[in-house]
Design a protein around this motif. Structure first.
Motif, short mmCIF file in Angstrom:
data_model
loop_
_atom_site.label_atom_id
_atom_site.label_comp_id
_atom_site.label_asym_id
_atom_site.label_seq_id
_atom_site.Cartn_x
_atom_site.Cartn_y
_atom_site.Cartn_z
N ASN A 271 40.83 47.26 41.52
CA ASN A 271 41.16 46.76 40.02
C ASN A 271 41.87 47.80 39.14
O ASN A 271 41.78 47.62 37.77
N LYS A 272 42.13 49.00 39.66
CA LYS A 272 42.70 50.03 38.83
C LYS A 272 44.24 50.20 39.25
O LYS A 272 44.74 49.99 40.36
N SER A 273 45.11 50.65 38.07
CA SER A 273 46.58 50.82 38.35
C SER A 273 46.66 51.83 39.13
O SER A 273 45.98 52.90 39.04
N LEU B 176 44.51 42.64 45.02
CA LEU B 176 44.50 43.54 43.74
C LEU B 176 44.21 42.59 42.79
O LEU B 176 44.70 41.38 42.63
N ILE B 177 43.52 43.08 41.67
CA ILE B 177 43.05 42.24 40.66
C ILE B 177 43.16 43.04 39.24
O ILE B 177 43.44 44.34 39.43
N GLU B 178 42.93 42.65 38.13
CA GLU B 178 43.07 43.15 37.01
C GLU B 178 44.24 44.11 36.86
O GLU B 178 45.16 43.75 37.26
N ASP B 179 43.84 45.48 36.46
CA ASP B 179 45.02 46.47 36.53
C ASP B 179 45.51 46.69 37.74
O ASP B 179 46.74 47.52 37.91
N GLY B 180 44.79 46.31 38.83
CA GLY B 180 45.09 46.81 40.01
C GLY B 180 46.64 45.97 40.54
O GLY B 180 47.44 46.19 41.32
N ALA C 1 51.62 45.87 42.40
CA ALA C 1 52.32 44.75 42.97
C ALA C 1 53.92 44.65 42.65
O ALA C 1 54.61 43.75 43.16
N ARG C 2 54.23 45.27 41.50
CA ARG C 2 55.55 45.01 40.86
C ARG C 2 56.44 45.61 41.68
O ARG C 2 56.32 46.95 42.10
N SER C 3 57.74 44.99 42.12
CA SER C 3 58.49 45.53 42.91
C SER C 3 59.43 46.48 42.12
O SER C 3 59.68 46.56 40.92
N GLY C 4 60.15 47.25 42.84
CA GLY C 4 60.80 48.52 42.13
C GLY C 4 59.90 49.63 41.57
O GLY C 4 60.83 50.73 40.94
N HIS D 216 55.42 52.97 43.32
CA HIS D 216 54.28 52.79 44.34
C HIS D 216 54.67 51.70 45.31
O HIS D 216 53.78 51.65 46.31
N GLU D 217 56.15 51.01 45.16
CA GLU D 217 56.12 50.07 46.52
C GLU D 217 56.41 50.77 47.67
O GLU D 217 55.98 49.82 48.48
#
Lengths: 97, 134, 118
Positions: A6-8, A30-34, A38-41, A44-45
């Motif tokens: 749940n962490k970024s 992945l939940i909450e800030d986690g 998952a954002r593409s680009g 961290h991808e």
């Protein structure tokens, strides 16, 4: 095993750490800030892709929508709370705080 | 059933004794998580559960000896770890990579621990009834 | 299946209470049993009855009362953690109670799954 994160990834190494302990067949949710992982680009991808070569990665869609995450990295599976419950029913759970 | 140490697990058939693993990932003092987590471990030990403690990430710092908390006005709890042995909590593992990343060595810890690879810890994790993170 | 739920963070400051609530609602609607919800660390603040959240937002406290009273779910705040934080009997929301860590132990043993939100 179901590992929830749940962490970024931009502020914590939780996802990387959780992935080190994910055995074959384990899944990561992945939940909450986690869900920001998952954002593409994002930077961290590639790391996320590397994790997905070994383990299925899910993201909680309500949390993604709430954060306007928008485009999702290819391969990430989206679930709602019902899907979250199903994952817990299928696996023992380890929460990475 | 073999518990990985070569010993036959005699508790396997007892419905009221479960394998429970505590995953300790919080540094001491900055938050109360590690301390209150230890309180839970002691209660569950009193209930004679089959406990394992795993220290990952900054959680390792909770075990470092020579913690001097007088100047921050917080009661230290490193001594409490000493009673784990009396409660027969003996499966205490430290993740090797977390240890090395922090420049720690086994001699830095206040209690006897066993250094394990992530793969070994993950395998033990899979064998638990429940995982409790603090 | 029998689920036990542990919540480690206080309301509003973290999303943990919201995620736990949404999870429990979904689990109930899918026919699962919630053995108990246990609050620990700052999570115990979830049962304090002195809060007055703004009316245009969700009321986290009222939601726990709804689960405890209407759905009959056992909702427990740890007594040691509560004492530290000024949460006490007589000042807790309806449908919840304060008790010891034995309740966490018991639900962990009894449930098929323990899930922690924090």
């Amino acid at each position: 095993m179901l590992h929830t994160v749940n962490k970024s990834p931009f502020t914590h190494n939780t996802l990387t750490e959780a992935a080190r302990f994910a055995t074959k067949g384990s899944v990561i949710l992945l939940i909450e800030d986690g869900t920001l992982a998952a954002r593409s680009g994002s930077k961290h991808e590639p790391a996320l892709k590397e994790i997905m070569s070994r383990n299925d990665v899910y993201a909680l869609e309500p949390d993604m929508k709430a954060r306007g995450v928008g485009s999702v990295a290819e391969g990430v599976k989206l679930v709602d709370y019902d899907g979250f419950v199903d994952l817990v029913a299928q696996h023992k759970t380890n929460t990475w705080l | 059933m073999n518990d990985g140490t070569g010993n036959v697990d005699e508790t396997e058939n007892d419905q009221n004794v479960k394998k429970i693993m505590f995953v300790m990932r919080s540094a001491p003092h900055g938050t109360i998580y590690s301390y209150e987590g230890l309180e839970t471990v002691l209660i569950m030990a009193a209930f004679e559960q089959d406990l394992t403690m795993v220290f990952i990430g900054d959680g390792l710092f909770a075990l470092v000896k020579d913690q001097m908390t007088d100047d921050i006005g917080i009661k230290g709890f490193i001594k409490t770890y000493g009673v784990l042995d009396d409660y027969e909590v003996e499966k205490i593992y430290v993740d090797r990579i977390s240890m090395e990343e922090r420049g720690l060595v086994p001699e830095d810890f206040a209690i006897d621990i066993e250094v394990k690879e992530a793969e070994e810890i993950a395998a033990i994790m899979e064998n638990q009834h429940a995982i409790i993170p603090y | 299946m029998k689920f036990a739920v542990q919540v480690l963070r206080g309301p509003y400051n973290n999303q943990a209470s919201d995620t736990a609530y949404n999870f429990v609602k979904a689990a109930l609607s899918k026919g699962h049993e919630i053995v108990r919800i246990f609050f620990y660390h700052d999570g115990v603040i979830n049962v304090n009855n002195l809060a007055e959240p703004p009316q245009d937002d969700r009321n986290i406290f009222a939601r726990w009362t709804e689960l405890g009273k209407d759905h009959g779910i056992d909702i427990v705040a740890c007594i040691a953690a509560s004492k530290r934080r000024g949460v006490k009997e007589g000042h807790i929301i309806e449908g919840t109670r304060i008790s010891g860590l034995g309740q966490l132990t018991e639900m962990t043993i009894e449930a098929d799954r323990l899930i922690t939100f924090g």
